[in-house]
Scaffold this active site. Structure first.
Site, short mmCIF file in Angstrom:
data_model
loop_
_atom_site.label_atom_id
_atom_site.label_comp_id
_atom_site.label_asym_id
_atom_site.label_seq_id
_atom_site.Cartn_x
_atom_site.Cartn_y
_atom_site.Cartn_z
CG LEU A 55 32.77 -2.00 32.27
CD1 LEU A 55 31.97 -0.70 32.11
CD2 LEU A 55 31.92 -3.20 31.91
CB CYS A 56 36.32 -0.03 36.25
SG CYS A 56 36.23 1.76 36.39
NE ARG A 57 30.75 1.23 42.82
CZ ARG A 57 30.69 2.52 43.10
NH1 ARG A 57 31.66 3.32 42.72
NH2 ARG A 57 29.66 3.02 43.75
#
Length: 96
Positions: free
Chosen positions: A59-61
């Site tokens: 997961l990231c932005r």
């Protein structure tokens, strides 16, 4: 390397999620419940914290950094899956 929509993560029981955003980003918005926070640049130094015997969701932005990390981990033999859309598209509850 596989990808799934970030909102599908809530349908997976006992998912191993790694949030690769920077400390400030996680502090500001929170993250998905149960996610392990390992900033992108720290992943190579923390491979011992990432299980090889199960699916790993990254997961990231927005999904760009997580795509890169998932690709990297896949090359190392991990079953890494990118959470496409990232935290900005996630509709679930975030925890701090």
């Amino acid at each position: 390397m596989k990808e799934i929509n970030v909102n599908d993560i809530d349908k997976i029981s006992d998912a191993f999620v790694i949030d690769v955003r920077e400390d400030e980003e996680v502090f500001e918005t929170g993250t998905i419940k149960g996610a392990v926070h390992i900033p992108m640049m720290m992943v190579p130094n923390n491979l011992n914290k990432i299980p090889k015997d199960r699916e790993i969701y990254i997961l990231c932005r927005s999904g760009r950094r997580s795509y890169e990390v998932a690709s990297y981990l896949s090359e190392l033999g991990y079953n890494a899956i990118n959470l496409k859309g990232g935290i900005i598209k996630y509709k679930g509850k975030l925890v701090k």
